[in-house]
Design a protein around this motif. Structure first.
Motif, PDB file in Angstrom:
ATOM      1  N   LEU A  33       0.807  -1.223   0.000  1.00  0.00           N
ATOM      2  CA  LEU A  33       0.000   0.000   0.000  1.00  0.00           C
ATOM      3  C   LEU A  33       0.837   1.268   0.000  1.00  0.00           C
ATOM      4  O   LEU A  33       0.335   2.344  -0.345  1.00  0.00           O
ATOM      5  N   SER A  34       2.098   1.165   0.371  1.00  0.00           N
ATOM      6  CA  SER A  34       2.970   2.340   0.320  1.00  0.00           C
ATOM      7  C   SER A  34       3.544   2.561  -1.079  1.00  0.00           C
ATOM      8  O   SER A  34       4.118   3.606  -1.363  1.00  0.00           O
ATOM      9  N   LYS A  35       3.369   1.574  -1.952  1.00  0.00           N
ATOM     10  CA  LYS A  35       3.819   1.688  -3.344  1.00  0.00           C
ATOM     11  C   LYS A  35       2.644   1.956  -4.270  1.00  0.00           C
ATOM     12  O   LYS A  35       2.724   2.802  -5.172  1.00  0.00           O
ATOM     13  N   PHE A  36       1.555   1.234  -4.065  1.00  0.00           N
ATOM     14  CA  PHE A  36       0.392   1.352  -4.942  1.00  0.00           C
ATOM     15  C   PHE A  36      -0.648   2.279  -4.312  1.00  0.00           C
ATOM     16  O   PHE A  36      -1.392   1.889  -3.408  1.00  0.00           O
ATOM     17  N   TYR A  37      -0.664   3.509  -4.768  1.00  0.00           N
ATOM     18  CA  TYR A  37      -1.647   4.505  -4.348  1.00  0.00           C
ATOM     19  C   TYR A  37      -1.722   5.550  -5.452  1.00  0.00           C
ATOM     20  O   TYR A  37      -0.807   5.670  -6.286  1.00  0.00           O
ATOM     21  N   PHE A  38      -2.817   6.303  -5.478  1.00  0.00           N
ATOM     22  CA  PHE A  38      -2.964   7.313  -6.529  1.00  0.00           C
ATOM     23  C   PHE A  38      -2.004   8.473  -6.290  1.00  0.00           C
ATOM     24  O   PHE A  38      -1.929   9.026  -5.191  1.00  0.00           O
ATOM     25  N   SER A  39      -1.265   8.840  -7.354  1.00  0.00           N
ATOM     26  CA  SER A  39      -0.331   9.965  -7.290  1.00  0.00           C
ATOM     27  C   SER A  39      -0.669  10.961  -8.403  1.00  0.00           C
ATOM     28  O   SER A  39      -0.581  10.621  -9.590  1.00  0.00           O
ATOM     29  N   ARG A  40      -1.052  12.150  -8.018  1.00  0.00           N
ATOM     30  CA  ARG A  40      -1.350  13.201  -8.994  1.00  0.00           C
ATOM     31  C   ARG A  40      -0.111  13.533  -9.828  1.00  0.00           C
ATOM     32  O   ARG A  40      -0.201  13.768 -11.024  1.00  0.00           O
ATOM     33  N   LYS A  41       1.059  13.524  -9.188  1.00  0.00           N
ATOM     34  CA  LYS A  41       2.318  13.827  -9.902  1.00  0.00           C
ATOM     35  C   LYS A  41       2.592  12.783 -10.985  1.00  0.00           C
ATOM     36  O   LYS A  41       2.935  13.120 -12.129  1.00  0.00           O
ATOM     37  N   ASP A  42       2.453  11.483 -10.636  1.00  0.00           N
ATOM     38  CA  ASP A  42       2.690  10.422 -11.623  1.00  0.00           C
ATOM     39  C   ASP A  42       1.694  10.525 -12.773  1.00  0.00           C
ATOM     40  O   ASP A  42       2.047  10.300 -13.938  1.00  0.00           O
ATOM     41  N   ARG A  43       0.454  10.863 -12.453  1.00  0.00           N
ATOM     42  CA  ARG A  43      -0.563  11.016 -13.496  1.00  0.00           C
ATOM     43  C   ARG A  43      -0.141  12.103 -14.486  1.00  0.00           C
ATOM     44  O   ARG A  43      -0.187  11.913 -15.706  1.00  0.00           O
ATOM     45  N   LYS A  44       0.296  13.220 -13.952  1.00  0.00           N
ATOM     46  CA  LYS A  44       0.693  14.340 -14.803  1.00  0.00           C
ATOM     47  C   LYS A  44       1.929  13.994 -15.625  1.00  0.00           C
ATOM     48  O   LYS A  44       1.987  14.253 -16.843  1.00  0.00           O
ATOM     49  N   ASP A  45       2.943  13.375 -14.987  1.00  0.00           N
ATOM     50  CA  ASP A  45       4.200  13.055 -15.672  1.00  0.00           C
ATOM     51  C   ASP A  45       3.998  12.069 -16.821  1.00  0.00           C
ATOM     52  O   ASP A  45       4.524  12.265 -17.923  1.00  0.00           O
ATOM     53  N   ILE A  46       3.248  11.002 -16.566  1.00  0.00           N
ATOM     54  CA  ILE A  46       3.037   9.975 -17.596  1.00  0.00           C
ATOM     55  C   ILE A  46       2.214  10.545 -18.746  1.00  0.00           C
ATOM     56  O   ILE A  46       2.521  10.328 -19.930  1.00  0.00           O
ATOM     57  N   ARG A  47       1.189  11.304 -18.443  1.00  0.00           N
ATOM     58  CA  ARG A  47       0.344  11.879 -19.493  1.00  0.00           C
ATOM     59  C   ARG A  47       1.127  12.904 -20.324  1.00  0.00           C
ATOM     60  O   ARG A  47       0.963  12.955 -21.547  1.00  0.00           O
ATOM     61  N   ASN A  48       1.987  13.662 -19.699  1.00  0.00           N
ATOM     62  CA  ASN A  48       2.835  14.591 -20.461  1.00  0.00           C
ATOM     63  C   ASN A  48       3.780  13.839 -21.384  1.00  0.00           C
ATOM     64  O   ASN A  48       4.018  14.249 -22.526  1.00  0.00           O
ATOM     65  N   LYS A  49       4.322  12.722 -20.885  1.00  0.00           N
ATOM     66  CA  LYS A  49       5.260  11.927 -21.684  1.00  0.00           C
ATOM     67  C   LYS A  49       4.610  11.416 -22.965  1.00  0.00           C
ATOM     68  O   LYS A  49       5.242  11.366 -24.029  1.00  0.00           O
ATOM     69  N   TYR A  50       3.332  11.040 -22.892  1.00  0.00           N
ATOM     70  CA  TYR A  50       2.643  10.478 -24.049  1.00  0.00           C
ATOM     71  C   TYR A  50       1.692  11.483 -24.718  1.00  0.00           C
ATOM     72  O   TYR A  50       0.886  11.094 -25.565  1.00  0.00           O
ATOM     73  N   ASN A  51       1.809  12.751 -24.325  1.00  0.00           N
ATOM     74  CA  ASN A  51       0.988  13.821 -24.917  1.00  0.00           C
ATOM     75  C   ASN A  51      -0.509  13.539 -24.819  1.00  0.00           C
ATOM     76  O   ASN A  51      -1.255  13.640 -25.800  1.00  0.00           O
ATOM     77  N   ILE A  52      -0.939  13.160 -23.624  1.00  0.00           N
ATOM     78  CA  ILE A  52      -2.343  12.849 -23.367  1.00  0.00           C
ATOM     79  C   ILE A  52      -2.886  13.867 -22.370  1.00  0.00           C
ATOM     80  O   ILE A  52      -2.295  14.094 -21.307  1.00  0.00           O
ATOM     81  N   GLY A  53      -4.003  14.481 -22.715  1.00  0.00           N
ATOM     82  CA  GLY A  53      -4.610  15.492 -21.853  1.00  0.00           C
ATOM     83  C   GLY A  53      -5.198  14.894 -20.590  1.00  0.00           C
ATOM     84  O   GLY A  53      -5.545  13.704 -20.547  1.00  0.00           O
ATOM     85  N   ASP A  54      -5.358  15.727 -19.559  1.00  0.00           N
ATOM     86  CA  ASP A  54      -5.818  15.228 -18.264  1.00  0.00           C
ATOM     87  C   ASP A  54      -7.254  14.707 -18.314  1.00  0.00           C
ATOM     88  O   ASP A  54      -7.627  13.812 -17.562  1.00  0.00           O
ATOM     89  N   GLU A  55      -8.078  15.250 -19.197  1.00  0.00           N
ATOM     90  CA  GLU A  55      -9.474  14.821 -19.289  1.00  0.00           C
ATOM     91  C   GLU A  55      -9.673  13.666 -20.270  1.00  0.00           C
ATOM     92  O   GLU A  55     -10.769  13.086 -20.335  1.00  0.00           O
ATOM     93  N   GLU A  56      -8.644  13.340 -21.052  1.00  0.00           N
ATOM     94  CA  GLU A  56      -8.758  12.200 -21.968  1.00  0.00           C
ATOM     95  C   GLU A  56      -8.700  10.903 -21.167  1.00  0.00           C
ATOM     96  O   GLU A  56      -8.132  10.842 -20.079  1.00  0.00           O
ATOM     97  N   ILE A  57      -9.308   9.851 -21.698  1.00  0.00           N
ATOM     98  CA  ILE A  57      -9.507   8.607 -20.957  1.00  0.00           C
ATOM     99  C   ILE A  57      -8.441   7.575 -21.329  1.00  0.00           C
ATOM    100  O   ILE A  57      -8.231   7.278 -22.509  1.00  0.00           O
TER     101      ILE A  57
END
Length: 372
Positions: free
Chosen positions: A174-198
Motif C-alpha cells: 500500500l505504500s507503493k500502490f496509491y494514486f499519485s497526482r504527480k505520476d498522473r501528470k508526468d506519464i500523461r505529459n510523456k505520451y501527450n495525453i490530456g488530463d481529461e482524456e480517458i
C-alpha cells in the motif's frame, strides 16, 4: 533457525509475489531459493542462498528429467525442514520429492493451466494436480472461487487445503500502490495525453490467455462505434509472452504498448479504468493493485477474478464471450466520471481492509511456523 526452501519455475514469480514475504520469513527461517534465475538477479534476492536450475514453463521431457534429479540432489543436501513450491511443474517435482525425502511440503495453487485445455491434455494436467495434492502435506490456494473450482474438478483439497485471509498470494504494497497526482501528470505529459482524456489500462503478462486479443478487438469496437466527448487510449503494460501484439499498431494508433517496467503504479495513477479480460486467473493481483490506486476495474467474470473485484462495488464484471456486455459496461465507465470515482474509492478501501501485503506476509509466516 529452521531451514525453508522455496522453489519456483522462474525468478519472475519470486519478484512478483515473494519480495515482501521474504522480509518476514527471513526473521524466522534460513531461506534457500531455487529457480531459473535471470542474468541480472534482483538485489533483494541476493541476501539469500540462491540455486539456479533451468526450469522451463513448457514440457520438455529430457530437460525436465535432468532438472528433477538435480532438484532431488539439492534437496537431499540441504535437508530443509519445509519445502514451499509455486507454479505447476515444480509443484509436481517438489511434492513427489518431499514424500520420498520425508520433507514437510506446501504447494501454492495460483491458477490452473488446464482450465481452457481440451481432452486428453486437460485430463493429464488434472491428474498432475491430483498427484501434487496427494504427496503434499498442505495446499494453499489464492482464492476461494479457485478452491471451489478444484473441488468441482475432483481435486480433493478439502482436508489439506486453505485460503489465507481473503485470498491473494501476496496482497498489495500500500505504500507503493496509491494514486499519485504527480505520476498522473508526468506519464500523461510523456505520451501527450490530456488530463481529461480517458486511458484504459491492462497490466500483466501479455498473452492470449489474458484476453489481450479480445481486449484490442473490444477497444477498437467501442472506439469506432461511439462518439465520446474525450479521446480514449489503451495502455498495454507488461512483458509480451508471444507474438500477440505484432499487428496491433495497424489497427489503432491510440493503443500504446509499454514494455514491462519496475513502476507499474505510475501507469495505474495515469489511467482512468483498469481492464483484465482474462480467460484464466487464480486470483488477479493486478486487479487489487489497480484498486489500490483508486481505479475502477472491469474484468471477465471467471473464478479468481470474482474474488479480486466486488461486482458493482469496486468494479464491473462482464461475460468475456459477449462483446456487447463488455461494450455496455466500458461505455458506462467512460461516460460516467462519478461512477469511476465511486468504484475506485471503494476499491482502495477494500484493499486496505483485506489485502495489505504486510498482513498477508505475517499470515503466511504464522501458517508455515505452525507446520514445523
Amino acid at each position: 533457525m529452521k531451514k525453508i526452501v522455496i522453489v519456483t519455475s522462474v525468478e519472475q514469480t519470486l519478484n512478483a509475489f515473494f519480495l515482501n514475504h521474504l522480509k518476514f520469513l527471513k526473521k524466522k527461517f534460513r531461506i534457500t531459493l531455487i529457480s531459473n534465475f535471470n542474468k541480472d538477479i534482483r538485489e533483494d534476492l541476493k541476501e539469500f542462498k540462491l540455486i539456479n536450475i533451468n526450469f522451463s514453463r513448457k514440457i520438455n521431457f529430457f530437460s525436465d528429467i535432468i532438472n528433477f534429479f538435480n532438484l532431488s540432489y539439492k534437496l537431499f543436501i540441504i535437508n530443509p525442514n519445509l519445502l514451499l513450491s509455486v507454479t505447476p511443474k515444480v509443484g509436481l517435482f517438489c511434492s513427489i520429492l518431499s514424500f520420498f525425502l520425508r520433507i514437510q511440503s506446501v504447494h501454492y495453487f495460483t491458477g490452473q493451466v488446464w482450465k481452457n485445455k481440451k481432452f486428453p491434455i486437460k485430463n493429464i494436467f488434472i491428474f498432475f494436480d491430483k498427484i501434487i495434492v496427494f504427496f503434499s502435506n498442505r495446499i494453499l490456494v489464492d482464492s476461494f472461487s479457485q478452491f471451489n473450482y478444484l473441488l468441482i474438478n475432483k481435486i480433493n483439497i478439502k482436508r489439506k487445503g486453505s485460503v489465507l485471509l481473503k485470498g491473494s498470494i501476496s496482497g498489495v504494497n500500500l505504500s507503493k500502490f496509491y494514486f499519485s497526482r504527480k505520476d498522473r501528470k508526468d506519464i500523461r505529459n510523456k505520451y501527450n495525453i490530456g488530463d481529461e482524456e480517458i486511458i484504459i489500462i491492462f497490466l500483466g503478462r501479455i498473452n492470449k490467455e489474458k484476453g489481450i486479443l479480445e481486449l484490442i478487438e473490444y477497444f477498437n469496437h467501442i472506439s469506432i462505434n461511439n462518439n465520446f466527448d474525450e479521446k480514449i487510449y489503451l495502455f498495454l503494460v507488461g512483458h509480451q509472452d508471444d507474438d500477440t501484439l505484432i499487428n496491433y499498431k495497424r489497427n489503432n494508433e491510440n493503443i500504446i504498448y509499454i514494455e514491462n517496467n519496475d513502476y507499474p503504479e505510475k501507469f495505474l495513477s495515469a489511467s482512468d479504468i483498469f481492464c483484465l479480460p482474462s480467460k484464466r486467473e487464480g486470483f488477479g493481483t493486478s486487479v487489487i493493485e489497480a484498486s489500490a490506486c483508486n481505479l475502477p476495474v472491469i474484468c471477465s467474470n471467471i473464478y479468481g477474478l470474482i474474488d479480486a473485484v466486488e461486482d458493482k462495488q469496486t468494479g464491473l464484471l462482464f461475460n468475456i464471450e459477449d462483446k456487447n456486455d463488455f461494450a455496455i459496461k466500458m461505455k458506462m465507465l467512460i461516460e460516467n466520471k462519478g461512477l469511476r470515482l465511486q468504484l475506485g474509492n471503494a476499491g482502495r478501501k477494500r484493499v486496505e481492509k483485506y489485502f495489505d501485503a504486510n498482513k498477508s506476509s505475517i499470515t503466511l509466516l504464522n501458517y508455515l511456523q505452525e507446520l514445523i
